[in-house]
Motif scaffolding. Sequence first.
Motif, PDB file in Angstrom:
ATOM      1  N   SER B  75       0.857  -1.185   0.000  1.00 40.42           N
ATOM      2  CA  SER B  75       0.000   0.000   0.000  1.00 40.42           C
ATOM      3  C   SER B  75       0.893   1.234   0.000  1.00 40.42           C
ATOM      4  N   LYS B  92      -3.962  -9.512   2.542  1.00 35.57           N
ATOM      5  CA  LYS B  92      -3.544  -8.170   2.937  1.00 35.57           C
ATOM      6  C   LYS B  92      -3.048  -8.243   4.376  1.00 35.57           C
ATOM      7  N   ILE B 115       0.232  -2.536  -7.719  1.00 34.36           N
ATOM      8  CA  ILE B 115      -0.724  -1.562  -7.194  1.00 34.36           C
ATOM      9  C   ILE B 115      -0.777  -0.356  -8.123  1.00 34.36           C
ATOM     10  N   GLY B 119      -2.809   4.184  -5.784  1.00 33.79           N
ATOM     11  CA  GLY B 119      -2.829   3.330  -4.605  1.00 33.79           C
ATOM     12  C   GLY B 119      -4.183   2.723  -4.269  1.00 33.79           C
ATOM     13  N   ALA B 137      -8.178  -1.578  -2.891  1.00 31.09           N
ATOM     14  CA  ALA B 137      -7.026  -1.800  -2.024  1.00 31.09           C
ATOM     15  C   ALA B 137      -7.412  -1.852  -0.545  1.00 31.09           C
ATOM     16  N   ASP B 138      -8.520  -1.214  -0.176  1.00 27.42           N
ATOM     17  CA  ASP B 138      -8.959  -1.250   1.223  1.00 27.42           C
ATOM     18  C   ASP B 138      -9.695  -2.538   1.549  1.00 27.42           C
TER      19      ASP B 138
END
Lengths: 141, 396
Positions: B75, B92, B115, B119, B137-138
């Motif tokens: 990240s 993750k 990525i 981001g 990504a979260d």
Amino acid sequence: MTAIKAAQTARFDNRHSYLMEGSVVRLAIIHAVVLLVLTLIGVGTAGAAEPDGSRRQALVAMVRQDCGSCHGLTLKGGLGPALLPEALAGKSAGSLIATVLSGRPGTAMPGWSRFVSEAEAAWIVDQLLRGFPPVDAGGRR
Amino acid sequence: MNWRPVIARVLAGLATIVVAGCAGQPVTDLRGTGDLGIVIERASGSVQIVDHSRRQSLGRIEGLGDLSHAHATFSRDGRYAYVFGRDGGLTKIDLLARRIDRRIVQAGNSIGGSISQDGRLVVAQNYQPGGIKAFDADTLAQVGEVPAEYAPGKFSKVVGLADIPGQGFAYALFDAGEIWVSDFTDPGAPRTRRFAAGKQPYDGLVTPGGRYFMAGLFGEDGIALLDLWRPEQGVRRILDGYGRGEEKLPVFKMPHLRGWAVADGKAYLPAVGRHEVLVVDVTDWQEVGRIPVVGQPVFVMARPDGRQVWVNFAFPDNALVQVIDTLEGAVVDTLSPGRAVLHMEFTPRGEAVWVSARDDDRVTVYDTATRKSLAVLPARAPSGIFFTARAARIGF
């Protein structure tokens, strides 16, 4: 340092032997001849000189780790095809042994005859067809 | 007597103590992540979180599935590592809390990911089903995908995925012999351009500034180069016929490419089927040299300052690492870090490099100037080593 020098010398010799290998066409012919010979002498499930226990462990580790670079640690495939029993079903042991020993021209599969004997290749193929064993818990993974 | 108010007061008091305790805890643990990283333990489905300033392991996280050929990206705040497993797992990891934050299984057979520029998207490259998939990504919720269907009903394995400027991803199709460039500005409707590349691209890289994408070819002697600033010009071939028609040596493990190949205006690339590192001038893409090495190169990685290039090798030469001095253009050192050296990672400014030796269950940290061992860390069958400095680099 001497160990490294010795290793380098040995590697130079290996390189020399690589250069002795013929063209792709010759490899294909070797492939065909090996296949023919194996079929004629009926090398299949029971090789004449089966590898012993410690050598078997080394072979299992080699297949899972080094063949595994392309075929996957679990042999379910990667850049190379899966080597699981269901994926190999219908292929003759002799053809598979020939592939292990002399590779498949035109693909990324090299021949491994520098590292395994014919009997060992036969044992590996037999194990693959049955479902390849895990690396012994007490040995290398 | 009514005990209820008393109990309530005691509970309230306890709660105050607990809250105070929690509030105090992070202060003692407060730290950055800029010197953290992970070491993949490929056979046991675990990773170690490591600190490359103190050269120590901070702990192990288990339960990541099949990590053979695992890869990681970070990240952009450097807190989370996204680990791509062979079995399609995408995990993750929270490097600070040292735990799995989220985990999904997104494909049947995967080899890595990257990525996006902003981001927000993590993109995985897959062999099965062939293609790429984009995730938030979260949350790791899937937000888009590009199946690598290069002909009706035919899907290719995807290799060499790299993020590029403009929310883009460049990658190569092993079975199709193509380079694809996908724009994920609208993740739900990515726009893809296709380029013919050559036979069997095995990996790819984007140059450090993000301008050029290169795909190494296994099926022919050469490298496909695409100028991402002028993609309409199509792929050009560099190092064409570098094998000079000679018989290829057998390749017992595919080489890898990444943006670390570029050092001081030159790209150092593994030859395929030759025990050489090829050197190309990145201003005109002409070959300017080739450096003999002991085996088939797998990783050819420049130290961040570009003065050295470290090389490891395919089986059966995988117990050695060679160091090239880029000023001399020659190997100046040969090291034996252990059996089955699989990966190397430099610290962000390159004073040290971490080297994994799978069959000796250890990671050795070398001083790159003296090549003396600074530390040895035990690890179970270690493979990839990934430091958070990758979070800030294009193409990682």
